[in-house]
Design a protein around this motif. Structure first.
Motif, PDB file in Angstrom:
ATOM      1  N   THR A 188       0.825  -1.220   0.000  1.00 21.90           N
ATOM      2  CA  THR A 188       0.000   0.000   0.000  1.00 21.90           C
ATOM      3  C   THR A 188       0.852   1.260   0.000  1.00 21.90           C
ATOM      4  N   TRP A 189       0.277   2.308  -0.557  1.00 21.07           N
ATOM      5  CA  TRP A 189       0.815   3.663  -0.394  1.00 21.07           C
ATOM      6  C   TRP A 189      -0.292   4.655  -0.745  1.00 21.07           C
ATOM      7  N   GLU A 190      -0.432   5.677   0.097  1.00 19.88           N
ATOM      8  CA  GLU A 190      -1.393   6.771  -0.092  1.00 19.88           C
ATOM      9  C   GLU A 190      -2.768   6.270  -0.548  1.00 19.88           C
ATOM     10  N   GLY A 191      -3.266   5.251   0.112  1.00 17.66           N
ATOM     11  CA  GLY A 191      -4.596   4.769  -0.209  1.00 17.66           C
ATOM     12  C   GLY A 191      -4.654   3.730  -1.309  1.00 17.66           C
ATOM     13  N   ALA A 192      -3.586   3.590  -2.066  1.00 21.68           N
ATOM     14  CA  ALA A 192      -3.540   2.569  -3.127  1.00 21.68           C
ATOM     15  C   ALA A 192      -3.148   1.232  -2.502  1.00 21.68           C
ATOM     16  N   GLU A 193      -3.810   0.166  -2.943  1.00 21.55           N
ATOM     17  CA  GLU A 193      -3.534  -1.161  -2.391  1.00 21.55           C
ATOM     18  C   GLU A 193      -3.361  -2.154  -3.522  1.00 21.55           C
ATOM     19  N   PHE A 194      -2.314  -2.967  -3.429  1.00 22.34           N
ATOM     20  CA  PHE A 194      -1.998  -3.912  -4.486  1.00 22.34           C
ATOM     21  C   PHE A 194      -2.028  -5.329  -3.947  1.00 22.34           C
ATOM     22  N   SER A 195      -2.659  -6.204  -4.696  1.00 18.28           N
ATOM     23  CA  SER A 195      -2.795  -7.589  -4.284  1.00 18.28           C
ATOM     24  C   SER A 195      -1.478  -8.339  -4.460  1.00 18.28           C
ATOM     25  N   PRO A 196      -0.941  -8.930  -3.401  1.00 23.45           N
ATOM     26  CA  PRO A 196       0.305  -9.699  -3.543  1.00 23.45           C
ATOM     27  C   PRO A 196       0.106 -10.909  -4.442  1.00 23.45           C
ATOM     28  N   GLU A 197      -1.098 -11.494  -4.402  1.00 25.08           N
ATOM     29  CA  GLU A 197      -1.362 -12.662  -5.254  1.00 25.08           C
ATOM     30  C   GLU A 197      -1.296 -12.295  -6.731  1.00 25.08           C
TER      31      GLU A 197
END
Length: 223
Positions: A126-135
């Motif tokens: 995550t950063w500044e509200g952005a979230e990325f799926s590790p999968e």
């Protein structure tokens, strides 16, 4: 078919040097992905970066020139750090990445380590509200690695095939090469072909199979 279409057709047939230069602006493509703010595209960025960096035209400076907003500059840097984290998770190293890491500040290096740890623990990046799926990050990159390995394997097979054909052409005539392959593959030969093989081809095969002759040939090539 006009000249441009011909060049594209040649490229699709395995001759990428004929792809028109204007067909793809690699720096513009990377910049557009950064500006999009699309999370799914950003999760593909490590793959995009790995591919783009193989293109001699790719330049981080040229990408930055296409990003007028300061926030896009920050996002590009973060996407680079995200990519480094993923590459580190897979213990992969790229020459350009090694140079890039040397220029990182201490806090940026710590960020790479933190995101790598998150990927290892299957926790979102995550950063500044952005979230990325590790999968998805890992799945996308693993697919890229598999496809790249398959392309490498096919290139090696083609090289080996062409290399063998060239070597045979230096020793055997076209007719002799044909009989050599027939014998090797256990294909039927006519009586005339069998006699010609025994009389001419087999003698060369025996010479090629001689270990001492092979060693001497290798020695000559090393001089």
């Amino acid at each position: 078919m006009d000249n441009r279409e011909l060049m594209k057709s040649l490229s699709r047939l395995g001759l990428p040097m004929f792809e028109p230069d204007e067909a793809l602006d690699v720096n513009e493509t990377v910049a557009e992905v950064v500006k999009s703010g699309d999370g799914r595209l950003w999760e593909l960025f490590p793959v995009l970066l790995a591919n783009a960096s193989e293109d001699y035209r790719y330049s981080t400076d040229k990408v930055l020139q296409r990003l007028p907003e300061e926030r896009d500059h920050r996002n590009l840097k973060r996407l680079y750090l995200l990519s480094l984290s993923l590459y580190a998770f897979y213990h992969l190293e790229f020459k350009w990445a090694a140079r890039f890491k040397k220029e990182l500040q201490a806090k940026e290096k710590e960020q790479v380590k933190a995101w790598r740890k998150a990927l290892a623990s299957d926790e979102p990046v995550t950063w500044e509200g952005a979230e990325f799926s590790p999968e998805r990050l890992k799945k996308n990159f693993e697919l890229y690695v598999e496809q790249n390995a398959e392309r490498t394997r096919r290139r090696k097979e083609r090289y080996d095939e062409f290399s063998l054909a060239f070597a045979l052409s230096q020793v055997f005539s076209p007719k002799q090469s044909d009989l050599f392959r027939k014998k090797l593959e256990g294909l039927p030969m006519t009586k005339t072909e069998q006699e010609y093989y025994s009389r001419s081809v087999k003698k060369k095969v025996l010479a090629l199979a001689n270990a001492e002759l092979h060693a001497l040939a290798r020695k000559l090539l090393e001089q």
